[in-house]
Design a protein around this motif. Structure first.
Motif, PDB file in Angstrom:
ATOM      1  N   GLY A 185       0.324 -14.101  -3.299  1.00  0.00           N
ATOM      2  CA  GLY A 185       1.572 -13.348  -3.307  1.00  0.00           C
ATOM      3  C   GLY A 185       1.750 -12.598  -4.614  1.00  0.00           C
ATOM      4  N   VAL A 186       2.491 -11.496  -4.563  1.00  0.00           N
ATOM      5  CA  VAL A 186       2.700 -10.655  -5.743  1.00  0.00           C
ATOM      6  C   VAL A 186       4.196 -10.439  -5.958  1.00  0.00           C
ATOM      7  CG1 VAL A 186       2.256  -8.412  -6.819  1.00  0.00           C
ATOM      8  CG2 VAL A 186       0.504  -9.496  -5.382  1.00  0.00           C
ATOM      9  N   VAL A 187       4.616 -10.644  -7.211  1.00  0.00           N
ATOM     10  CA  VAL A 187       5.994 -10.409  -7.626  1.00  0.00           C
ATOM     11  C   VAL A 187       5.986  -9.264  -8.635  1.00  0.00           C
ATOM     12  CG1 VAL A 187       8.026 -11.385  -8.754  1.00  0.00           C
ATOM     13  CG2 VAL A 187       6.590 -12.835  -7.301  1.00  0.00           C
ATOM     14  N   ILE A 188       6.869  -8.292  -8.461  1.00  0.00           N
ATOM     15  CA  ILE A 188       6.996  -7.200  -9.424  1.00  0.00           C
ATOM     16  C   ILE A 188       8.188  -7.484 -10.323  1.00  0.00           C
ATOM     17  CG2 ILE A 188       7.303  -4.719  -9.754  1.00  0.00           C
ATOM     18  CD1 ILE A 188       4.644  -5.525  -8.472  1.00  0.00           C
ATOM     19  N   SER A 197      10.911  -6.953  -6.914  1.00  0.00           N
ATOM     20  CA  SER A 197      10.519  -7.054  -5.512  1.00  0.00           C
ATOM     21  C   SER A 197       9.448  -8.126  -5.357  1.00  0.00           C
ATOM     22  CB  SER A 197       9.992  -5.706  -4.994  1.00  0.00           C
ATOM     23  OG  SER A 197       8.856  -5.292  -5.739  1.00  0.00           O
ATOM     24  N   LEU A 198       9.299  -8.612  -4.114  1.00  0.00           N
ATOM     25  CA  LEU A 198       8.317  -9.634  -3.804  1.00  0.00           C
ATOM     26  C   LEU A 198       7.652  -9.293  -2.477  1.00  0.00           C
ATOM     27  CD1 LEU A 198      11.251 -11.164  -4.640  1.00  0.00           C
ATOM     28  CD2 LEU A 198       9.720 -13.141  -4.737  1.00  0.00           C
ATOM     29  N   THR A 199       6.380  -9.610  -2.371  1.00  0.00           N
ATOM     30  CA  THR A 199       5.723  -9.520  -1.075  1.00  0.00           C
ATOM     31  C   THR A 199       6.166 -10.724  -0.237  1.00  0.00           C
ATOM     32  OG1 THR A 199       3.805 -10.802  -1.795  1.00  0.00           O
ATOM     33  CG2 THR A 199       3.722  -8.394  -2.105  1.00  0.00           C
ATOM     34  N   ALA A 202       4.667 -13.789  -1.523  1.00  0.00           N
ATOM     35  CA  ALA A 202       5.273 -14.299  -2.747  1.00  0.00           C
ATOM     36  C   ALA A 202       6.549 -15.075  -2.441  1.00  0.00           C
ATOM     37  CB  ALA A 202       5.572 -13.142  -3.704  1.00  0.00           C
ATOM     38  N   ARG A 203       7.286 -14.641  -1.428  1.00  0.00           N
ATOM     39  CA  ARG A 203       8.493 -15.383  -1.045  1.00  0.00           C
ATOM     40  C   ARG A 203       8.125 -16.798  -0.588  1.00  0.00           C
ATOM     41  NH1 ARG A 203      12.853 -12.114  -1.012  1.00  0.00           N
ATOM     42  NH2 ARG A 203      12.446  -9.856  -0.932  1.00  0.00           N
ATOM     43  N   ALA A 204       6.990 -16.927   0.081  1.00  0.00           N
ATOM     44  CA  ALA A 204       6.532 -18.259   0.472  1.00  0.00           C
ATOM     45  C   ALA A 204       6.238 -19.112  -0.759  1.00  0.00           C
ATOM     46  CB  ALA A 204       5.293 -18.154   1.359  1.00  0.00           C
ATOM     47  N   TRP A 205       5.643 -18.505  -1.783  1.00  0.00           N
ATOM     48  CA  TRP A 205       5.394 -19.224  -3.028  1.00  0.00           C
ATOM     49  C   TRP A 205       6.705 -19.635  -3.693  1.00  0.00           C
ATOM     50  CZ3 TRP A 205       1.293 -21.566  -4.812  1.00  0.00           C
ATOM     51  CH2 TRP A 205       0.034 -21.175  -4.370  1.00  0.00           C
ATOM     52  N   MET A 206       7.697 -18.734  -3.709  1.00  0.00           N
ATOM     53  CA  MET A 206       8.975 -19.063  -4.329  1.00  0.00           C
ATOM     54  C   MET A 206       9.638 -20.241  -3.610  1.00  0.00           C
ATOM     55  SD  MET A 206       9.144 -17.045  -6.889  1.00  0.00           S
ATOM     56  CE  MET A 206       7.348 -17.123  -6.931  1.00  0.00           C
ATOM     57  N   PRO A 358      -3.000  -9.991  -0.051  1.00  0.00           N
ATOM     58  CA  PRO A 358      -2.401  -8.819   0.569  1.00  0.00           C
ATOM     59  C   PRO A 358      -2.754  -7.574  -0.214  1.00  0.00           C
ATOM     60  CG  PRO A 358      -0.779  -9.945  -0.771  1.00  0.00           C
ATOM     61  CD  PRO A 358      -2.035 -10.780  -0.820  1.00  0.00           C
ATOM     62  N   GLU A 359      -2.596  -6.428   0.417  1.00  0.00           N
ATOM     63  CA  GLU A 359      -2.814  -5.176  -0.288  1.00  0.00           C
ATOM     64  C   GLU A 359      -1.601  -4.880  -1.165  1.00  0.00           C
ATOM     65  OE1 GLU A 359      -3.813  -1.964   2.214  1.00  0.00           O
ATOM     66  OE2 GLU A 359      -5.522  -2.973   3.153  1.00  0.00           O
ATOM     67  N   VAL A 360      -1.881  -4.587  -2.426  1.00  0.00           N
ATOM     68  CA  VAL A 360      -0.804  -4.333  -3.375  1.00  0.00           C
ATOM     69  C   VAL A 360      -1.113  -3.058  -4.137  1.00  0.00           C
ATOM     70  CG1 VAL A 360       0.474  -5.235  -5.340  1.00  0.00           C
ATOM     71  CG2 VAL A 360      -0.468  -6.815  -3.648  1.00  0.00           C
TER      72      VAL A 360
END
Length: 372
Positions: A185-188, A197-199, A202-206, A358-360
């Motif tokens: 996951g990626v968090v900006i 923002s979050l992918t 990333a929300r699953a990680w949070m 994921p593609e980021v």
């Protein structure tokens, strides 16, 4: 000293969550060095980045203020500064004239009700393991050189505690089994160090690291995001600074979590991409070897074992006898606490094989971080 050693050694076998390790350490060392608050941080011995931590009576707001001071160069006792001191202890407060950097750090302490601080860098010949910071309230007796000497004496005990904690593996019933591996996951994070923002991943990680689950300290998400953001900006300006690559042990968040950050703009300006993924496989090997105290030869053996090589092939690749390789293999199994190769691979691979990323847009190869 013997009582302190026994108490800390006993703690290595306890199942500790949230800030319980800090409370335990504070109780154990108070007769040795009196204090009013404590923070204990564990570092990634490979990258030097803070990877997990605990507070006891230590204000999270003070912690965040000190993070800003440290990464912006306004703190005279960052880990890199303490590393240059003979005794690995930095003292703030007390009598005598203070350099400008000391005055700023003292103002930060005073703004949060503290009058003095002692910081002990936890390092030995095998790596940098963490940092212990003790506070005394404003108006109390400041820390002095006698306190510094006493802290230096207990450093090996605290290193042993951190290493044992970090090396612990998830056991049956731990939350690492919930749903198997999480995808990357990626968090900006914006220039104000706040999440923009979050992918979905990333929300699953949070959700997984949410303190409401009962494992992570309440203050951890905000402080960790601030630190990794500051570390990424600092590293962009100073490549000699610790890489913004952390690896939280399984005991801290229920699974080993790799977090690394990369600026999206030049010289650390603009947004930061913070990447969360499973710390497993070849990504984990260097840190895993350090946590378990493997020698350089045993680390070579570990890499070959993970690749699936047979002892005779390892012997040929390293120019050793099969007998010598087998002796090293047994040492690796003993130090890592596994019964054989299959168990070792299961531990290294965590709850499952690393999931695809994921593609980021924008960050350069964010899902291929340096080895932990």
């Amino acid at each position: 000293m013997d009582r302190l050693a026994r108490r800390l050694q006993a703690a290595t076998g306890e199942r500790l969550v949230q800030d319980e390790p800090a409370a335990l350490v504070s109780e154990a060392i108070t007769p040795w060095v009196a204090h009013d608050a404590l923070r204990l941080f564990g570092m990634n011995p490979v990258t030097g980045a803070v990877s997990y931590g605990f507070l006891h009576g230590f204000s999270p707001q003070l912690l965040q203020a000190q993070l800003f001071d440290s990464y912006l160069g306004d703190d005279p006792f960052s880990p890199a500064d303490i590393a240059r001191l003979p005794a690995s202890v930095g003292l703030l407060g007390g009598r005598g004239r203070c350099a400008p950097g000391h005055l700023h750090a003292l103002d930060t302490l005073a703004a949060h009700g503290a009058g003095s601080e002692a910081r002990l860098l936890l390092r030995d010949g095998q790596g940098l393991w963490g940092l212990l910071a003790l506070l005394r309230v404003e108006g109390g007796r400041p820390f002095d050189r006698a306190d510094a000497d006493r802290l230096t004496e207990i450093a090996p005990l605290l290193i042993a505690l951190l290493r044992t904690y970090a090396a612990g593996n998830c056991t049956a019933g731990d939350s690492s089994a919930d749903g198997g591996p999480l995808p990357t996951g990626v968090v900006i994070v914006g220039p104000d160090h706040r999440v923009r923002s979050l992918t979905p991943e990333a929300r699953a990680w949070m959700r997984h690291i949410d303190p409401a689950r009962g494992r992570a300290p309440q203050w951890m998400p905000d402080a960790s995001m601030l630190e990794i953001s500051l570390a990424a900006r600092r590293h962009a300006l100073d490549p000699g600074a610790p890489r913004p690559v952390s690896c939280s042990p399984a005991a801290y968040l229920g699974r080993r979590v790799a977090v690394h950050a990369q600026p999206l703009g030049e010289r650390g300006e603009g947004d930061i991409a913070v990447i969360f993924q499973e710390a497993a496989g070849t990504l984990l090997l260097p840190t895993y070897a350090a946590w378990h105290g493997l020698t350089s030869r045993e680390r070579q053996i570990l890499r070959h074992l993970y690749s699936g090589a047979a002892p005779k092939n390892i012997a040929r690749a390293l120019g050793l006898s099969v007998h010598t390789v087998n002796a090293h293999v047994k040492a690796v199994f003993r130090k890592t606490g596994v019964s054989g190769r299959d168990e070792l691979l299961a531990v290294l691979d965590g709850p499952g094989p690393p999931a695809p990323a994921p593609e980021v847009p924008a960050p350069p190869s964010p899902t291929t971080p340096p080895s932990l």
